[in-house]
Design an enzyme around this catalytic site. Sequence first.
Site, PDB file in Angstrom:
ATOM      1  N   VAL A  63       0.904  -1.335   0.101  1.00 11.97           N
ATOM      2  CA  VAL A  63      -0.103   0.049  -0.057  1.00 11.97           C
ATOM      3  C   VAL A  63       0.598   1.423  -0.022  1.00 11.97           C
ATOM      4  O   VAL A  63       0.346   2.315   0.057  1.00 11.97           O
ATOM      5  CB  VAL A  63      -1.011   0.233   1.456  1.00 11.97           C
ATOM      6  CG1 VAL A  63      -2.082  -1.144   1.145  1.00 11.97           C
ATOM      7  CG2 VAL A  63      -0.392   0.064   2.544  1.00 11.97           C
ATOM      8  N   TYR A 156       3.874   5.142  15.885  1.00 15.57           N
ATOM      9  CA  TYR A 156       2.481   4.273  15.638  1.00 15.57           C
ATOM     10  C   TYR A 156       1.434   5.332  15.934  1.00 15.57           C
ATOM     11  O   TYR A 156       0.278   5.547  15.308  1.00 15.57           O
ATOM     12  CB  TYR A 156       2.756   3.191  16.339  1.00 15.57           C
ATOM     13  CG  TYR A 156       1.341   2.212  16.334  1.00 15.57           C
ATOM     14  CD1 TYR A 156       1.092   1.604  15.074  1.00 15.57           C
ATOM     15  CD2 TYR A 156       0.441   2.388  17.430  1.00 15.57           C
ATOM     16  CE1 TYR A 156      -0.026   0.583  15.020  1.00 15.57           C
ATOM     17  CE2 TYR A 156      -0.668   1.453  17.303  1.00 15.57           C
ATOM     18  CZ  TYR A 156      -0.799   0.976  15.954  1.00 15.57           C
ATOM     19  OH  TYR A 156      -2.066   0.017  15.798  1.00 15.57           O
TER      20      TYR A 156
END
Length: 249
Positions: A63, A156
């Site tokens: 992706v 993250y």
Amino acid sequence: MHSDELAGRVAVVTGAARGIGLAIAQALIEHGAAMALWDVDAPALEQAAHALGEAAWPCVVDVTIADAVHTAVRQVVDRFGALHILVNNAGICPMTPFEQISEPEWERVLAVNLKGAFLCCQAAWPFLCDAGPRGRIINISSVAGQMGGVSVGVHYAASKAGLIGLTKALAHRLAPYGVTVNCVAPGTTATEMTAAWSREDLERAWARIPLGRLAQPDEIAAAVCYLASDRAAFITGATLDINGGLYVR
Ligand SMILES: NC(=O)c1ccc[n+]([C@@H]2O[C@H](COP(=O)([O-])OP(=O)(O)OC[C@H]3O[C@@H](n4cnc5c(N)ncnc54)[C@H](O)[C@@H]3O)[C@@H](O)[C@H]2O)c1
């Protein structure tokens, strides 16, 4: 939910070879959707597709690579004739302490978790707009994007907060076409991602969950199925929390 509620819908799930993505793919298929499974892990992808049967079409797609994403979206539409549901689930979660995160690692986490979702949305949106009020984008964020997380890396948490912002902005942008854009924000979930954490990190996260257990992948998948269904047609720009009470807004 009726078992045929998503019949005739075509979905793409990224990061679908295992864990939450695989559970989402399975649940969408159980409710009647046809499906492209995207992942970078070719052997795991083949295994997942074999388990899910002929409604699942596996494609190796990274992706983070714009050309690959655009080509893969075109292949989905060529094969199935439409695209109704995009689930941006692919993600990585290094546990590196803040002071040790290198610039390449920061860029990789943001590339997979945030840029990847942007690229998939950008490639898919003309087809989602063709789907009109059946068009759906569902982004898998994280409780870490809402309250910073317990053990996870700051990169993250930042990437998952970015996904919530992307969701809100795209919800406005795609509303005129009837397409809804929402987030699901899981808390700590029992997958290979968290199985790779140290016992100390896992116990620290677990201890903070009021309901006293980790989420199961099918609990996240159930929320995605709901958001993909006609029953959620008036929900857009929202973030659905599935965290056992870890973060209560
Ligand atoms: N497990 C948790 O506790 C938890 C909590 C909150 C949010 N999430 C999010 O849910 C999503 C799924 O998590 P999981 O626990 O199932 O993780 P996982 O590591 O078990 O699965 C992630 C999948 O994404 C794939 N992937 C990685 N990079 C990719 C890329 N560049 N292109 C395509 N696919 C790629 C991996 O190969 C893997 O199959 C992630 O976005 C994660 O951040 C997980």
